[in-house]
Design an enzyme around this catalytic site. Sequence first.
Site, short mmCIF file in Angstrom:
data_model
loop_
_atom_site.label_atom_id
_atom_site.label_comp_id
_atom_site.label_asym_id
_atom_site.label_seq_id
_atom_site.Cartn_x
_atom_site.Cartn_y
_atom_site.Cartn_z
N CYS A 1 0.84 -1.20 0.00
CA CYS A 1 0.00 0.00 0.00
C CYS A 1 0.88 1.25 0.00
O CYS A 1 1.87 1.34 0.71
CB CYS A 1 -0.95 0.08 1.19
SG CYS A 1 -2.07 -1.31 1.30
N ARG B 1 4.11 -0.45 -4.64
CA ARG B 1 3.76 -0.93 -3.31
C ARG B 1 2.45 -1.72 -3.30
O ARG B 1 2.07 -2.31 -2.28
CB ARG B 1 3.65 0.23 -2.33
CG ARG B 1 4.92 1.05 -2.23
CD ARG B 1 4.74 2.19 -1.26
NE ARG B 1 4.58 1.70 0.08
CZ ARG B 1 5.56 1.41 0.91
NH1 ARG B 1 6.81 1.61 0.52
NH2 ARG B 1 5.34 0.96 2.10
N TRP C 1 -2.49 -2.80 -1.71
CA TRP C 1 -2.13 -4.21 -1.85
C TRP C 1 -3.01 -4.93 -0.83
O TRP C 1 -2.87 -4.73 0.37
CB TRP C 1 -0.65 -4.40 -1.53
CG TRP C 1 -0.18 -5.80 -1.78
CD1 TRP C 1 0.19 -6.34 -2.97
CD2 TRP C 1 0.00 -6.84 -0.81
NE1 TRP C 1 0.58 -7.65 -2.81
CE2 TRP C 1 0.48 -7.98 -1.49
CE3 TRP C 1 -0.19 -6.93 0.56
CZ2 TRP C 1 0.75 -9.17 -0.84
CZ3 TRP C 1 0.08 -8.12 1.22
CH2 TRP C 1 0.55 -9.23 0.50
N ASN D 1 -1.87 2.15 5.69
CA ASN D 1 -0.99 1.08 5.25
C ASN D 1 -0.58 0.30 6.49
O ASN D 1 -0.08 0.90 7.45
CB ASN D 1 0.25 1.69 4.57
CG ASN D 1 1.33 0.65 4.29
OD1 ASN D 1 1.03 -0.53 4.12
ND2 ASN D 1 2.57 1.10 4.23
N GLY D 2 -0.82 -1.00 6.50
CA GLY D 2 -0.48 -1.79 7.68
C GLY D 2 -1.59 -2.75 8.00
O GLY D 2 -2.51 -2.97 7.20
N GLU E 1 17.85 -17.79 -7.48
CA GLU E 1 17.42 -16.46 -7.91
C GLU E 1 16.86 -16.49 -9.33
O GLU E 1 15.86 -15.83 -9.63
CB GLU E 1 18.61 -15.49 -7.79
CG GLU E 1 18.37 -14.07 -8.24
CD GLU E 1 17.27 -13.32 -7.48
OE1 GLU E 1 16.76 -13.84 -6.49
OE2 GLU E 1 16.91 -12.22 -7.93
N LYS F 1 13.08 -15.33 -10.26
CA LYS F 1 12.78 -14.29 -11.25
C LYS F 1 11.78 -14.79 -12.26
O LYS F 1 10.83 -14.10 -12.61
CB LYS F 1 14.05 -13.83 -12.00
CG LYS F 1 15.03 -12.97 -11.28
CD LYS F 1 14.56 -11.59 -10.94
CE LYS F 1 13.87 -11.55 -9.62
NZ LYS F 1 14.59 -11.26 -8.43
N GLU G 1 8.18 -15.33 -10.62
CA GLU G 1 7.42 -14.17 -10.13
C GLU G 1 6.93 -13.24 -11.24
O GLU G 1 5.92 -12.57 -11.07
CB GLU G 1 8.20 -13.38 -9.07
CG GLU G 1 9.40 -12.64 -9.57
CD GLU G 1 10.13 -11.89 -8.47
OE1 GLU G 1 9.49 -11.44 -7.52
OE2 GLU G 1 11.36 -11.77 -8.59
N HIS H 1 18.67 -36.70 -6.45
CA HIS H 1 17.90 -37.12 -5.26
C HIS H 1 16.41 -36.86 -5.41
O HIS H 1 15.68 -36.84 -4.43
CB HIS H 1 18.45 -36.42 -4.01
CG HIS H 1 19.86 -36.79 -3.72
ND1 HIS H 1 20.24 -38.03 -3.28
CD2 HIS H 1 21.02 -36.08 -3.87
CE1 HIS H 1 21.56 -38.08 -3.13
NE2 HIS H 1 22.05 -36.90 -3.49
N LYS I 1 6.27 -4.41 -3.91
CA LYS I 1 7.72 -4.22 -3.78
C LYS I 1 8.17 -4.24 -2.34
O LYS I 1 9.22 -4.76 -2.01
CB LYS I 1 8.07 -2.87 -4.43
CG LYS I 1 9.54 -2.57 -4.43
CD LYS I 1 10.22 -3.24 -5.59
CE LYS I 1 11.71 -3.08 -5.57
NZ LYS I 1 12.34 -4.28 -6.15
C1 F6R Z 1 12.00 -10.76 -5.57
C2 F6R Z 1 11.88 -9.71 -4.59
C3 F6R Z 1 11.54 -10.10 -3.19
C4 F6R Z 1 12.34 -9.25 -2.19
C5 F6R Z 1 11.88 -9.54 -0.76
C6 F6R Z 1 12.70 -8.78 0.25
O1 F6R Z 1 12.34 -10.23 -6.81
O2 F6R Z 1 12.03 -8.56 -4.87
O3 F6R Z 1 11.75 -11.45 -2.98
O4 F6R Z 1 13.69 -9.53 -2.35
O5 F6R Z 1 10.53 -9.19 -0.62
O6 F6R Z 1 12.61 -7.41 0.08
P1 F6R Z 1 13.68 -6.42 0.67
O7 F6R Z 1 14.97 -6.70 0.02
O8 F6R Z 1 13.15 -5.06 0.34
O9 F6R Z 1 13.73 -6.68 2.15
#
Ligand code: F6R
Length: 611
Positions: A2, A27, A73, A99-100, A484, A488, A491, A507, A606
């Site tokens: 949010c 957000r 969100w 937000n929260g 990673e 990527k 997501e 395994h 984010k």
């Molecule tokens: C994946 C991604 C998330 C963040 C995670 C932690 O692409 O962006 O997995 O890495 O939510 O976020 P931060 O780094 O802001 O604590």
Amino acid sequence: MCGIVGYLGYRDAYPVIIKGLKRLEYRGYDSAGIALIQDKVEVHKSIGRVQDLEQSISDKDKSGNIGIGHTRWATHGSPTNDNAHPHVSNSGLITLVHNGIIENYASIKTHLEVYGYKFYSDTDTEVLVNLIEYVYKTAKVSLEEAVRIALKKIVGAYGIVVISNEEPDRMIVARNGSPLVVGLGDKEFFVASDATPIVEYTDNIVYLNDRQMAIIGDEEFTLKTIENEVVLPEIKKIDLDIEKIEKGGYDHFMLKEIFEQVSSIHDTLRGRVAIDGKEITLGGISSVIPQFVKAKRILIIGCGTSWHAGLVGEYMFEEFARIPVEVEYASEFRYRNPVINDDDIVLAISQSGETADTLAAIKMAKEKGATVLGICNVVGSSIPRETDSGVYTHAGPEIGVASTKAFTAQVTVLAMMSLLVGFKKGTLSSELYQELIVDLQSLPEKVKAILDKEEQIKELAKEYKDVSNAIYLGRGYQYPVALEGALKLKEISYIHAEGYPAAEMKHGPIALIDENMPVFFIATQDVYYEKVVSNIREVAARKGHVIALVTEGDNLVSEIAERVIEIPSIHESLAPLLTVIPWQLISYHIAVMRGCNVDMPRNLAKSVTVE
Ligand code: F6R
């Protein structure tokens, strides 16, 4: 999670708020809404993005110099118009954005229902706005006092901005756990979840701390605690470049941010590894280097991509500084009652600096007496303010929801830290230290060489864009890169993908290999090379499609794999900074080809400021 924007001043509030909400859409983008103080407070909401809100009210009166806005969100209740913010109290007196999460909303709701309050949404926020109205009416106090009394009754996290029909010249802002900043202009005030909506108007920023409230009125800004003690605001100058928060000619923020890695890695190294120097200097942690040298253990905590960076850090610290490392998901660590000793160092990694689980884990580690350091990207965010000291990544604003340049900046900082500690401790020879410093300096140019292969990678993406599953395999330093790469892909393209250490394939995961399965291998030159080549043969023998990253000049893998991408040679510890880039680009192009919204993937946000 949010985004909030508020404006009070001499301008039209609407364009300021809409532009600000667009900057904060990373957000959350389930719904958007705005409230403007006109003769009375007028509220407009829409499901979907900020642009949907704009369209839905194109013919409405949007005048007013005071207003609040929200991009959501969803947590409590699905993305509907009723659940969208701003929320208005039953009599229409109070309006707020939040937000929260209010944890004890159910009991407050039951209490309010006894007094005849009705609820039209599934949200915890509607309970809060009605609680404020209830206090305002029954205690016959000012809006400020009503907010204060109500907040003392709630348990949970909030960043709120409140306005009222009866005090139409002010906004009450409060924070506990969810970020809020106030921009101080000349006879105008801006409120936002981070500084990006504010920078083009003022660089004077006040970051609210937990349990603080700001009372904003005509030429009035007062900062107080929830306990009503006046606090002297600490005004910070922010240095945020507007261009860096816009797309700058790229189709998406994600692509821009992938390409920015040449400069973001350079910026992360700048001033820390001198161009012609042979030393690493990390001012932010210089005072704790002796503690690092003596540390019996390092606990690295983070979530998602930051956790993957932490895994690379584990290999680095163990190799160079010979300190045992445990890498923990912050969400597990915070509830596990972990053993933390005085001579442990806790290292929290976060791009946003606002991740709720990481913040809670830091607080818990501090309570247990640990020295807690941070590696963060967003200057002034909650994690750098909560940690004892730390190192900023200097990657610049990352707007695309999928983390790219933040990961490489985090790994760059971890490399510098581990090399410095290893050298000071005497576990890393001076020769290797010097050699790795030279390799660090070569990174921007090598990253550029990989980005130059974008067309080749795009072609490859075309071939695999319709798959339903994918496996990513790597060993040693490349195992976190496999994780990673898979993250990527899943997501942003919604293709199911899994990352494993290559040797684990036998395994279990090998059962998945058939003629439909692409397997993305990292087979660069390191101690595992021969073994990974054997794994590649095993996949090829089962008709899996092998796509492999290899070191420039490798002739062996191309004979077995369907596709290879060459990576410039570098010390194996720094290779993750290069090998992750093709995986970022493949995911990006596959997602675009599948018509996915790469910058705002479904269900994600984010900054994860809720548990
Ligand atoms: C994946 C991604 C998330 C963040 C995670 C932690 O692409 O962006 O997995 O890495 O939510 O976020 P931060 O780094 O802001 O604590």
